[in-house]
Design an enzyme around this catalytic site. Structure first.
Site, mmCIF file in Angstrom:
data_model
loop_
_atom_site.group_PDB
_atom_site.id
_atom_site.type_symbol
_atom_site.label_atom_id
_atom_site.label_comp_id
_atom_site.label_asym_id
_atom_site.label_seq_id
_atom_site.Cartn_x
_atom_site.Cartn_y
_atom_site.Cartn_z
ATOM 1 N N ASP A 178 23.538 -14.695 -73.727
ATOM 2 C CA ASP A 178 24.623 -14.763 -73.808
ATOM 3 C C ASP A 178 24.916 -14.735 -75.037
ATOM 4 O OD1 ASP A 178 26.825 -16.380 -73.153
ATOM 5 O OD2 ASP A 178 26.085 -18.171 -72.570
ATOM 6 N N HIS A 186 27.268 -15.732 -69.339
ATOM 7 C CA HIS A 186 27.696 -17.272 -69.984
ATOM 8 C C HIS A 186 27.660 -17.827 -68.584
ATOM 9 C CE1 HIS A 186 29.061 -20.325 -72.423
ATOM 10 N NE2 HIS A 186 29.923 -20.739 -71.529
ATOM 11 N N SER A 235 28.685 -24.535 -69.547
ATOM 12 C CA SER A 235 29.191 -24.244 -70.720
ATOM 13 C C SER A 235 30.164 -25.488 -71.880
ATOM 14 C CB SER A 235 30.822 -23.075 -70.128
ATOM 15 O OG SER A 235 31.354 -22.571 -71.460
#
Lengths: 279, 378
Positions: free
Chosen positions: A219, A247, A96
């Site tokens: 996502d 995610h 991320s």
């Protein structure tokens, strides 16, 4: 142990002489989230994971709002950890926002890194019409920050596992396998703000280290379009898509995530180990 | 009930009603699709990882995307299906109204408190600044009080001495002049004249001082011949003094300078009277004027003890007197300050140092004034 390793609760496992692979956790949790995939690397690699300041078992007293007012502060942390462990030819896995952190670290010291693994990355979360779809509006981000504020005001318990990292209960804190996912609310909010309002699109062109982009097909946080955007702009990048939702593929799809990373690294092996060129 | 991928397996009518959807429509949808966009972000980044990693979450505030886009706040509890332990999750969403308001109020109160804190910090900063202002004003006051005290002390002393002499001597002369020897009479009159001259000069310096302190020092910028002014000043000092030798050298062809001849003469008188005051009787006071750096420099040197280790800059400070000076002669510590103010007002500069030639170890005081523009160029 150098201070930096204690400060970030750095954990080193795997084969001592193996090629180093460093796992940088994303926004919203801590290094324990890697535990579904790290064992698969321990046979061949020197596996390093850590907590950002404010997360997990890091030293929360050393949180410095000025240092963490931009993602560069987090990238500096990663570099410090690599240097403290005297690592070379590092594979840096960033989830991320840490994918962006990984890119920033590689721009600062390209020769420190062998490759980057970018798990569900996004260089900018807020739309920038026309031409760029990040997936969110500024109002969405403000809504998220507001919701985090409410959740942090006291009795909401989404941060309940923080208690597991409580220094009053050292037995739990010292248990490396303890399952918890904790983050300091103040740090979390700042991390959220820095993460979701960052725009690192201009940095993509200066990334020279080869990278693997791991994209999840569905996502909401980092949509498919963002993955392809990155793939088009990152030199020597490989895009692999995991069919699924969410995610955090390293949590929801650990086997596939592991397989894709290992495939990518094995494909790079001939370059990392000259012995292969004699074959 | 959600499956492992967090798709809805089963939902009750209440949830459907909250969302304004048909109960059957819900089945098969990803749970996150029921959430508002910000809530999806929180869910994916915080709730979902926690749920998968720990098997449960408790009391997370999220908002559902309700009918007509209205955000419906809920508290979410979820845990891995205890029946199967590895297959799906049981989710309980509780609509919150009062509590949400409560939390909003609490948050608002927290923010208000923070704002108040910021405000009081600002206030504290302002107070600190005001205190500093006051302190500096107080320091200004203290300085001006100091100035006034020094002024009164010096002036009363410097005025009283000549006035006492003038008064006493004139009183004596009025009563006894008929019976006095002509030489004594002459001497008495000279004393009065000397002291009156001293008073006149002090008054002139004080006038300049008061103008300079009030920022009202104005000087004429007439073209003037330095040689004339220097000659007049040296001649005046020579008449006044009887113990010193005065030498004067004025270079030929000096340019005109811009200034006020009265003030230039005043400066020179200050320099000359200092030279006389601080050097032994019979020694030589040399005055010279020469061209320098596009202007004219005038120096007065004496054969006294010199300036020693005294920092030259201090000499020009108002009321400043060196220890040696205090021991050697009376004075107000005004002359040099006034000289500097005057010369600078005329665009020049002053300096002090050790006399260079002849090398007798005396002091040198100098000033420089810029040459007037050549009228041919205009």
């Amino acid at each position: 142990m150098p201070d930096v390793l204690a400060r970030h609760a750095v954990r080193v496992t795997g084969r001592p002489g193996g090629a180093p692979i460093v796992f940088a956790h994303g926004f919203g949790c801590d290094q324990t989230l890697w535990r579904f995939i790290t064992p698969a690397f321990e046979r061949d690699y020197r596996v390093v994971s850590f907590d950002y300041i404010g997360a997990g078992r890091s030293d929360r007293t050393s949180y410095d709002p000025a240092r963490y007012a931009s993602l560069q502060g987090y990238a500096d942390d990663v570099l410090q950890i690599c240097h403290a462990l005297d690592l070379e030819g590092v594979t840096l896995v960033g989830h991320s926002v840490s994918a962006t952190v990984a890119m920033l670290a590689s721009i600062a010291e390209p020769r420190l890194f062998d490759s980057l693994v970018l798990v569900t990355p996004s260089p900018r979360y807020v739309d920038d019409p026309p031409g760029y779809i990040g997936g969110f509006s500024r109002a969405d981000i403000d809504g998220l920050l507001g919701m985090m504020d409410v959740n942090a005001t006291g009795w909401a318990a989404y941060l309940a596992p923080v208690v597991m990292g409580n220094p009053d209960r050292p037995a739990l804190a010292s248990d490396l396998e303890a399952t918890f996912c904790s983050i300091d609310p103040v740090m979390a909010r700042q991390f959220a703000k820095v993460t979701f309002l960052a725009d690192n699109r201009a940095d993509l062109a200066t990334v020279s280290v080869p990278s693997l982009i791991l994209q999840v097909s569905d996502d909401v946080v980092a949509p498919m379009a963002v993955g392809t955007y990155l793939h088009e702009r990152l030199r020597e990048s490989t895009l692999r898509v995991i069919q699924g939702t969410g995610h955090c593929p390293h949590v929801s799809h650990p086997d596939e995530t592991t397989r894709l990373i290992l495939e990518f690294l094995r494909a790079r092996d001939p370059m990392r180990h000259p012995v292969a060129t004699t074959a | 009930m959600l499956d492992d991928e967090l798709h809805i397996v089963e939902a009750n009518a209440h949830l459907a009603e909250l969302l304004g959807l048909d109960q059957r429509e819900l089945v098969g949808r990803p749970f996150e699709s029921l959430l508002s966009v910000p809530a999806r972000l929180l869910f994916q980044t915080h709730v979902f990882p926690a749920l998968l990693a720990e098997g449960r979450v408790e009391e997370v505030l999220l908002t559902l995307a309700g009918r007509d886009g209205e955000a419906v706040p809920i508290l979410l509890n979820a845990e891995r299906n205890p029946a199967t332990s590895d297959d799906g999750f049981v989710v309980l969403a509780v609509r919150i109204r009062a509590r949400s308001r409560w939390e909003q109020d609490l948050l608002a109160a927290t923010r208000a408190l923070e704002a108040e804190r910021a405000e009081s910090r600002k206030l504290a900063d302002e107070l600190a600044r005001a205190a500093r202002d006051l302190e500096s004003r107080h320091a200004d006051d203290a300085r001006s009080r100091e100035f006034r005290d020094a002024f009164v002390g010096v002036v009363s002393h410097e005025l009283r001495t000549p006035i006492t002499t003038i008064y006493g001597m004139s009183h004596l002369l009025r009563q006894r002049h008929l019976k006095m020897q002509p030489a004594d009479l002459q001497s008495g009159l000279e004393d009065i004249e000397t002291e009156a001259d001293r008073l006149r000069r002090l008054t002139e310096d004080l006038l300049v001082l008061s103008r300079a302190e009030g920022g009202r020092l104005e000087v004429a910028d007439d073209p003037l011949i330095v040689g004339h002014v220097v000659r007049a000043a040296v001649q005046g000092e020579r008449e006044r003094s009887d113990g010193h030798v005065f030498e004067l050298s004025v270079a030929s062809g000096l340019p005109l300078v811009l200034g006020d001849s009265t003030y230039v003469e005043q400066v020179l008188r200050n320099y000359l009277s200092n030279a006389v005051k601080y050097s032994p009787a019979g020694s030589t006071v040399r005055t010279s004027a020469r061209e320098l750096d596009g202007g004219v420099s005038v120096t007065v040197t004496d054969e006294g003890a010199g300036l020693g280790d005294e920092p030259p800059d201090e000499l020009w400070t108002l009321f400043y007197r060196t220890k040696d000076a205090i021991q050697q002669a009376g004075g107000a510590g005004i002359g040099l300050f006034v000289s500097k103010a005057l010369i600078e007002a005329m665009g020049g500069r002053v300096w002090a140092g050790a006399a260079v030639e002849p090398p007798t170890g005396g002091a040198e005081f100098g000033f420089w004034l810029p040459a007037a523009p050549d009228p041919g160029e205009e």
